[in-house]
Design an enzyme around this catalytic site. Structure first.
Site, mmCIF file in Angstrom:
data_model
loop_
_atom_site.group_PDB
_atom_site.id
_atom_site.type_symbol
_atom_site.label_atom_id
_atom_site.label_comp_id
_atom_site.label_asym_id
_atom_site.label_seq_id
_atom_site.Cartn_x
_atom_site.Cartn_y
_atom_site.Cartn_z
ATOM 1 N N GLU A 165 47.224 22.692 -26.846
ATOM 2 C CA GLU A 165 48.600 22.926 -27.299
ATOM 3 C C GLU A 165 49.344 24.031 -26.543
ATOM 4 O O GLU A 165 49.998 24.860 -27.158
ATOM 5 C CB GLU A 165 48.604 23.248 -28.800
ATOM 6 C CG GLU A 165 48.086 22.096 -29.636
ATOM 7 C CD GLU A 165 48.154 22.361 -31.119
ATOM 8 O OE1 GLU A 165 48.782 21.564 -31.811
ATOM 9 O OE2 GLU A 165 47.559 23.355 -31.591
HETATM 10 C C1 ACM Z 1 43.683 21.547 -32.376
HETATM 11 O O1 ACM Z 1 43.688 21.049 -33.525
HETATM 12 N N1 ACM Z 1 44.804 22.050 -31.877
HETATM 13 C C2 ACM Z 1 42.481 21.574 -31.570
#
Ligand code: ACM
Length: 679
Positions: free
Chosen positions: A322
């Site tokens: 992310e």
């Molecule tokens: C995640 O849930 N961002 C690994």
């Protein structure tokens, strides 16, 4: 106490009913994860105070304390007053009633041999394994076999040969969004061992906290946390505790994103200008490490060296998830660097970062592991990918030659039913991979993200559902019967309590805290019928969560697969298939309790303002139960209701589905099935 009693009662009732319906004609013992091969033979091994354990071969010394724990758990359950109090290396008599033989000491690493065989005859129990780790797994099977009848406690005669389907059977615990204590980790390690899991993945750094002492860079934990972190001595203690139970500990330091807490003390690592504060909200944030500065790698090189010594496992998780690179886009120096080095976009820049981190890890004899996002063309093949975005990503990684594990579908923070996790297979029959590629799929990990957990509630988010995931990762892919899984899960859930897990007992304490005295019956009746909202709805539509929002509301007490509601739903399913009087009485009794509960709830709420948020839900539950009672009358009399009555009930069901107090009414499916049966 009452709750425990009622659960035991209804569990055995479900068994009784299943048996009387002939759905369970094959003997299914209460084992979880279910062994690879089991033959139930005639007879019983009777337990009495003369029962002894003897250990031969060349085990690691951990086996003696483990076996001592097994004796204590056995005695606590049976009160047979065992004469053998503890074991040490002198307990090697072949005359022992339970003889354990291990060929060699096991090493706590990926691929460790966990196989065992357990043969119970009426006068002897024999557990054999090539390592002591296999023996630990077999001892847990032994404890799950303990049964009783009018004559006393016994072990049914069986021949079991067992080994795991997957080598990596993990539980991730996020100790950053909310810190979790050493005590919490230890009791959960015990729970993991009880269901034969073998990897504790500690998510140790995040925007909301840096949770481990660094002697090299002390401002990481001192300024990057709210004072809640593990000292290095505590980490060593946790790793040793896990190793004594055949469990690896894999650390995760999330980078380059999810890293605000690093920058509070060391803003020079960041790509933005700062200053930075520990994040108190939840979500995905922009602060990101600067991958273009030599000083970043110098820092990370020293930090990783320090952590690589502390954590003995070969695998080292660098997160990598992310990161969109918003801070990179805004940083002139980073943009210049990208141009100069022909780095076309942020994905490529992150690949450049990963390659540098990988060199550091190799220097420290570690294998790199990260989330899906680290999978980029050209990534060296000795990297392991943890798939959180979907099975397809995992299959692509395996096709490209990478080791991988699955977490997508095992997000236990999302309050899904154990049945959904159970049916989520890392290697379903439908997947088209060759044998070599299949071997790269090493297993999976349940992920306990902690935005909405505290030490008080977290066990109820992990257990018992994680035992169903443990079975998926250990047992045959052909084990797919959800009702059968639940009937065994109910028993395992109670057994997990003996390890100090608080998933059942904390509920009543939390109810008492809200109600203010010990008469929790009315609130309990209500909570029996509800479950927390699923998915990320609580974060997006709930009361607005930060790291300090209280997690002590009804929704925090409610659990996924609420047992009373689940049993009720099962009774209705069975009744609609094949009506009988005992089921009819059970269903009507429960519906009357829920229907009548609301008036009492109104009185309670007038004294307990914190419960006001559930008033409308309680009213909806009452109306829904009245619908259910009417349905039962129609079904019994074989009459069809008027269309206008059915239309009115639809409004009641629709009302009951409204989003209120962050809980769903868990009996809606049963009521809907009853209504559908009348159409
Ligand atoms: C995640 O849930 N961002 C690994």
């Amino acid at each position: 106490m009452f709750r425990k009693f009622s659960l035991v009662f209804s569990v055995s009732l479900v068994f009784l009913i299943l048996n009387s319906f002939g759905q369970n004609s094959k003997t299914i013992l209460n084992l979880m994860p279910y062994p690879e091969k089991i033959i139930v033979t005639e007879g019983k091994f009777r337990l009495d105070s003369n029962f002894t354990i003897g250990i031969t071969g060349k085990p690691n010394a951990r086996i003696y304390s483990y076996a001592t724990g097994v004796l204590q758990r056995l005695d606590a359950r049976t009160i047979i007053l065992l004469k053998q109090g503890y074991l040490n290396a002198s307990d090697s008599s072949k005359d022992a009633s339970f003889l354990i033989h291990c060929d060699n000491p096991g090493k706590i690493e990926l691929g460790m041999d966990e196989s065992y065989s357990l043969v119970v005859t009426s006068d002897k129990i024999k557990l054999s394994s090539s390592t002591d780790i296999g023996a630990l797994r077999g001892m847990e099977t032994f404890l799950q076999l303990v049964a009783s009848d009018a004559k006393g406690y016994y072990i049914p005669c069986v021949e079991i040969t067992d080994k795991p389907r997957f080598a990596w059977r993990g539980l991730l615990i996020d100790v950053c969004r909310h810190f979790h204590t050493v005590d919490m980790l230890k009791r959960n390690i015990d729970g993991m061992a009880a269901v034969k899991m073998n990897v504790l993945h500690l998510h140790l750094s995040e925007d909301q906290g840096f949770r481990i002492e660094s002697k090299t860079f002390p401002k990481l934990h001192l300024l990057g946390s709210n004072g809640l972190y593990y000292s290095q001595e505590q980490i060593k203690d946790i790793i040793a505790y896990a190793a004594d139970r055949g469990i690896r500990v894999v650390p995760e330091f999330d980078m380059p994103g999810h890293s605000t807490s690093w920058f509070v003390g060391y803003p020079e690592l960041a790509s933005g200008k700062g200053p930075y504060k520990i994040e108190t909200q939840f979500g995905v944030f922009v602060p990101t490490m600067d991958p273009t500065k030599k000083s970043t790698y110098k820092f990370l090189s020293s930090f990783i060296k320090e952590m690589a010594v502390l954590f003995p496992d070969e695998y080292f998780h660098i997160g990598g998830d992310e990161n969109k690179g918003e801070e990179w886009d805004k940083n002139e120096d980073i943009q210049q660097f990208m141009k100069k080095n022909a780095i076309k976009n942020n994905d490529e820049l992150q690949k450049y970062f990963n390659q540098n981190i990988m060199k550091i890890l190799i220097r420290n004899n570690k294998k790199m592991m990260g989330w899906d996002e680290i999978f980029q063309p050209g990534l060296p093949k000795n990297v392991m990918i943890q798939s959180w975005r979907g099975l397809d990503n995992m299959v692509s990684s395996a096709k490209e030659g990478y080791q991988t594990i699955l977490s997508n579908g095992y997000y236990i923070d999302l309050s899904q039913s154990a049945s959904e996790h159970y049916l989520n297979d890392p290697l379903p029959d439908t997947v088209k991979l060759n044998e070599q590629q299949k071997k790269l799929i090493l297993g999976g990990e349940a992920t306990m993200w902690s935005e909405l957990t505290t030490d008080e509630t977290v066990d109820s988010r992990i257990w018992p559902r994680t035992a169903a995931i443990a079975e998926r990762l250990w047992s045959s892919s052909s084990m797919k019967d959800v009702d059968n899984m639940f009937s065994r899960l109910d028993v395992v859930s109670l057994q997990l309590e003996e390890l100090g897990l608080t998933h059942l007992k904390n509920r009543e304490m939390m109810m008492r805290r809200l109600v203010g005295n010990d008469s929790i019956g009315v609130l309990k009746n209500f909570i029996d019928a509800v479950t927390p909202w699923k998915g990320y709805k609580r974060e997006s539509k709930g009361i607005g969560y930060t790291t300090t929002t209280p997690l002590s509301r009804v929704v925090d007490i409610a659990v996924p697969d609420e047992p009373v509601a689940r049993h009720f739903n099962l009774w209705v399913k069975m009744y609609l298939k094949s009506p009988n009087d005992s089921l009819k009485d059970l269903i009507n009794g429960q519906l009357k309790t829920w229907k009548n509960n609301h008036d009492k709830m109104v009185v309670l709420i007038s004294k307990v303002p914190s419960l006001k948020e559930i008033e409308k839900v309680s009213e909806n539950l009452s109306a829904l139960s009245a619908t259910g009672l009417d349905c039962m009358k129609y079904i019994a009399s074989k009459q069809k209701p008027e269309a206008s009555w059915l239309a009115k009930q639809k409004t009641i069901v629709d009302d009951a589905k409204k989003l209120l107090a962050e809980v769903d009414i868990a009996i809606i499916p049963a009521i809907q099935q009853m209504l559908d049966s009348l159409k």
